[in-house]
Each structure stands twice: as structure tokens, then as C-alpha cells.
Design an enzyme around this catalytic site. Structure first.
Site, mmCIF file in Angstrom:
data_model
loop_
_atom_site.group_PDB
_atom_site.id
_atom_site.type_symbol
_atom_site.label_atom_id
_atom_site.label_comp_id
_atom_site.label_asym_id
_atom_site.label_seq_id
_atom_site.Cartn_x
_atom_site.Cartn_y
_atom_site.Cartn_z
ATOM 1 N N HIS A 1 -8.835 -4.144 -2.637
ATOM 2 C CA HIS A 1 -7.955 -3.350 -1.759
ATOM 3 C C HIS A 1 -8.437 -1.891 -1.700
ATOM 4 O O HIS A 1 -8.504 -1.290 -0.623
ATOM 5 C CB HIS A 1 -6.519 -3.436 -2.298
ATOM 6 N N GLU A 2 -8.778 -1.334 -2.872
ATOM 7 C CA GLU A 2 -9.187 0.084 -2.914
ATOM 8 C C GLU A 2 -10.546 0.305 -2.250
ATOM 9 O O GLU A 2 -10.743 1.299 -1.551
ATOM 10 C CB GLU A 2 -9.213 0.597 -4.362
ATOM 11 N N CYS B 1 0.835 -1.197 0.000
ATOM 12 C CA CYS B 1 0.000 0.000 0.000
ATOM 13 C C CYS B 1 0.874 1.252 0.000
ATOM 14 O O CYS B 1 1.860 1.313 0.732
ATOM 15 C CB CYS B 1 -0.883 -0.017 1.243
ATOM 16 N N HIS C 1 -10.224 0.607 1.356
ATOM 17 C CA HIS C 1 -9.819 1.953 1.809
ATOM 18 C C HIS C 1 -11.045 2.847 2.060
ATOM 19 O O HIS C 1 -11.044 3.658 2.980
ATOM 20 C CB HIS C 1 -8.939 2.634 0.755
HETATM 21 ZN ZN ZN Z 1 -3.681 0.930 -0.225
#
Ligand code: ZN
Length: 171
Positions: free
Chosen positions: A140-141, A98, A144
Site C-alpha cells: 500500500h505504501e 488510507c 503511494h
Molecule cells: Zn494510504
């Protein structure tokens, strides 16, 4: 158009933990946010994805580069507005890293199949089927946007890797 500083976990975890809100701005504001995310991502040669909260904007917008699986050269960043994951499958381990946690990598388990709804950069609704690492990057995004970081998905300390041991992509 601007390269923005990436919010770092080490100095500003609270900002990364804050959940992002639905996108309420007009088309021009969203376009400007997507543009800043792309500029910032391009500024980091190993980056293949970036979410708005990583530049301090808590709105549900991300940019991703598809085609990064199997050490291939990824495509250009594309913006996704209000992504909603409607189905996942084929959970498999893969490398994770990240831009907000530079130098840290680990193995996490994420879906390698996904059906995703959202709006593209022009504001047109889509439903995409994503496979392999493309699904991993989007997962993953979207994490966030919910204040979730990859370190939350690491099962044990033995799952961490050093920079030398991995191919070095950040999402
Ligand atoms: Zn990230």
C-alpha cells in the site's frame, strides 16, 4: 520532529497522484523526514503506515508498523528509504483503508508475500522477506510513492465497507 497535516484525497488528489522522486537529500534531511512521518503516524491511533507524499514530500520514503495482522497490536513505526519490491506472491483479498481517505474502506487484492530491498533508517541496505499483512501494508505504501491509491485497486462498488464493518486500520 513535527506532526504534519495529512494530504487528503478529497481536497488535494493531484498531490497524491504525483510520483515520488528518488531520495537525494543528505542523511540529516532523510532522518528529519522519517521523524516527521513517524510523529504524524503516531498522531493517528489507527494508522499503521504513511508515505512521504501523504505529508506533501515527494521522495521515496515510507514508515510502517509491522505485526498488525490478525487484529494484533502493531509494533512501533519504522522508516524505509527507497523501498523496491523485488518479488511478490500469494495475492489475497484483505481490508484496505488510507489516512488520506478517512472513513473509507474496501477489499483489495494484494500480495501476502514479498521480498523487499531498501535502506533502513540508518542507511544500511537490507533485503527482507515479508509475510501476511506486513506485505500488504508495504505494498500500500509503495503504491503511494507511485501515485497509486487503494481505490484504484477496488474491483467493484460492492467491495466497499462502512467504518462499522471493519476493524478500522488506516495505512
Ligand atoms: Zn494510504
Amino acid at each position: 520532529m513535527a506532526v504534519r497535516p495529512v494530504v487528503l484525497y478529497e481536497t488535494n488528489e493531484a498531490e497524491l497522484r504525483q510520483k515520488s522522486e528518488p531520495v537525494l537529500g543528505g542523511a540529516r534531511q532523510v532522518k528529519s523526514l522519517v521523524s516527521d512521518l513517524k510523529d504524524t503516524l503516531r498522531h493517528h491511533p489507527n494508522g499503521i503506515g504513511l508515505a512521504a507524499p501523504q505529508i506533501g514530500v515527494h521522495q521515496r520514503v515510507v514508515v510502517v508498523c509491522f505485526g498488525a495482522g490478525d487484529a494484533k497490536k502493531p509494533g512501533p513505526p519504522i522508516g524505509i528509504i527507497s523501498p523496491v519490491i523485488i518479488e511478490v506472491g500469494r495475492e489475497l483479498p484483505d481490508f484496505d483503508g488510507c489516512l488520506s481517505l478517512p472513513g473509507l474502506y474496501a477489499e483489495t487484492v494484494r500480495p501476502h508475500f514479498m521480498r523487499l530491498q531498501g535502506l533502513d533508517e540508518r542507511g544500511t541496505a537490507f533485503e527482507w522477506t515479508l509475510e501476511g499483512f506486513d506485505a500488504v501494508v508495504v505494498h500500500h505504501e509503495v503504491d503511494h510513492l507511485n501515485g497509486v491509491l487503494f481505490i484504484d485497486r477496488v474491483s467493484s462498488l460492492g467491495s466497499y465497507y462502512t467504518e462499522d464493518e471493519v476493524r478500522g486500520v488506516y495505512v
